[in-house]
Design a protein around this motif. Structure first.
Motif, PDB file in Angstrom:
ATOM      1  N   THR A  93       0.820  -1.205   0.000  1.00  0.00           N
ATOM      2  CA  THR A  93       0.000   0.000   0.000  1.00  0.00           C
ATOM      3  C   THR A  93       0.856   1.258   0.000  1.00  0.00           C
ATOM      4  OG1 THR A  93      -1.723  -1.132   1.242  1.00  0.00           O
ATOM      5  CG2 THR A  93      -1.813   1.261   1.238  1.00  0.00           C
ATOM      6  N   VAL A  94       0.538   2.172  -0.908  1.00  0.00           N
ATOM      7  CA  VAL A  94       1.193   3.475  -0.946  1.00  0.00           C
ATOM      8  C   VAL A  94       0.327   4.402  -0.093  1.00  0.00           C
ATOM      9  CG1 VAL A  94       1.936   5.393  -2.382  1.00  0.00           C
ATOM     10  CG2 VAL A  94       2.089   3.045  -3.243  1.00  0.00           C
ATOM     11  N   THR A  95       0.834   4.756   1.071  1.00  0.00           N
ATOM     12  CA  THR A  95       0.069   5.565   2.015  1.00  0.00           C
ATOM     13  C   THR A  95       0.159   7.047   1.656  1.00  0.00           C
ATOM     14  OG1 THR A  95       0.573   3.976   3.754  1.00  0.00           O
ATOM     15  CG2 THR A  95      -0.246   6.117   4.449  1.00  0.00           C
ATOM     16  N   PRO A  96      -0.990   7.664   1.413  1.00  0.00           N
ATOM     17  CA  PRO A  96      -0.964   9.113   1.149  1.00  0.00           C
ATOM     18  C   PRO A  96      -0.467   9.867   2.382  1.00  0.00           C
ATOM     19  CG  PRO A  96      -3.100   8.156   0.593  1.00  0.00           C
ATOM     20  CD  PRO A  96      -2.322   7.107   1.321  1.00  0.00           C
ATOM     21  N   SER A 103      -2.721   8.993   8.506  1.00  0.00           N
ATOM     22  CA  SER A 103      -1.839   8.492   9.555  1.00  0.00           C
ATOM     23  C   SER A 103      -2.304   7.089   9.936  1.00  0.00           C
ATOM     24  CB  SER A 103      -1.906   9.415  10.767  1.00  0.00           C
ATOM     25  OG  SER A 103      -1.147   8.888  11.819  1.00  0.00           O
ATOM     26  N   GLN A 104      -1.350   6.179  10.115  1.00  0.00           N
ATOM     27  CA  GLN A 104      -1.716   4.802  10.447  1.00  0.00           C
ATOM     28  C   GLN A 104      -2.261   4.683  11.860  1.00  0.00           C
ATOM     29  OE1 GLN A 104       1.667   2.336   9.576  1.00  0.00           O
ATOM     30  NE2 GLN A 104       1.204   2.276   7.403  1.00  0.00           N
ATOM     31  N   GLU A 105      -1.861   5.573  12.735  1.00  0.00           N
ATOM     32  CA  GLU A 105      -2.345   5.548  14.126  1.00  0.00           C
ATOM     33  C   GLU A 105      -2.935   6.914  14.448  1.00  0.00           C
ATOM     34  OE1 GLU A 105      -0.705   3.981  18.432  1.00  0.00           O
ATOM     35  OE2 GLU A 105       0.473   3.672  16.624  1.00  0.00           O
ATOM     36  N   ASP A 121      -9.668   3.374  -0.107  1.00  0.00           N
ATOM     37  CA  ASP A 121      -9.241   3.776  -1.443  1.00  0.00           C
ATOM     38  C   ASP A 121      -7.737   3.591  -1.624  1.00  0.00           C
ATOM     39  OD1 ASP A 121     -11.887   4.408  -1.890  1.00  0.00           O
ATOM     40  OD2 ASP A 121     -11.599   6.575  -1.667  1.00  0.00           O
ATOM     41  N   ALA A 122      -6.955   3.878  -0.573  1.00  0.00           N
ATOM     42  CA  ALA A 122      -5.494   3.726  -0.654  1.00  0.00           C
ATOM     43  C   ALA A 122      -5.093   2.258  -0.786  1.00  0.00           C
ATOM     44  CB  ALA A 122      -4.834   4.336   0.577  1.00  0.00           C
TER      45      ALA A 122
END
Length: 107
Positions: free
Chosen positions: A20-23, A27-29, A79-80
């Protein structure tokens, strides 16, 4: 009137697939706090009933705000991630379909 403030706190941690390409906007947390007006110490029952109604209205508004905020963020995460997780959902659905067919066969 001494109105104390309370809050609704929502925390989540996303662990996306490695591909996954995180925009940068996600934020993951994440922790969000939504204010809830709490009840003051009241003497009369009428005052307490009125304040209780206001408290629950404030609580409902905070929950609605939290649902909207989390819905937006989790949709962005969906979507990401894209189609990466699609295969996992199909296998779960297949297992559920198999169970339904077994129940029908027993009848």
């Amino acid at each position: 009137m001494d109105v104390r403030s309370r809050e609704l706190t929502v925390t989540y941690k996303i662990v996306p697939p490695p591909s996954t390409v995180t925009p940068p906007s996600l934020s993951q947390e994440t922790t969000h706090r939504f204010s809830i007006t709490s009840l003051p110490d009241l003497e009369s029952k009428e005052d307490a009933d009125s304040e209780l109604k206001r408290y629950y209205a404030s609580l409902r508004a905070s929950i609605a705000e939290a649902r909207t905020k989390l819905g937006e963020e989790l949709t962005a995460w969906r979507d990401a991630v894209g189609n990466t997780e699609l295969g996992k959902e199909k296998s779960v659905k297949t297992e559920a379909d198999d169970e339904g067919e077994e129940e029908n066969a027993e009848e």
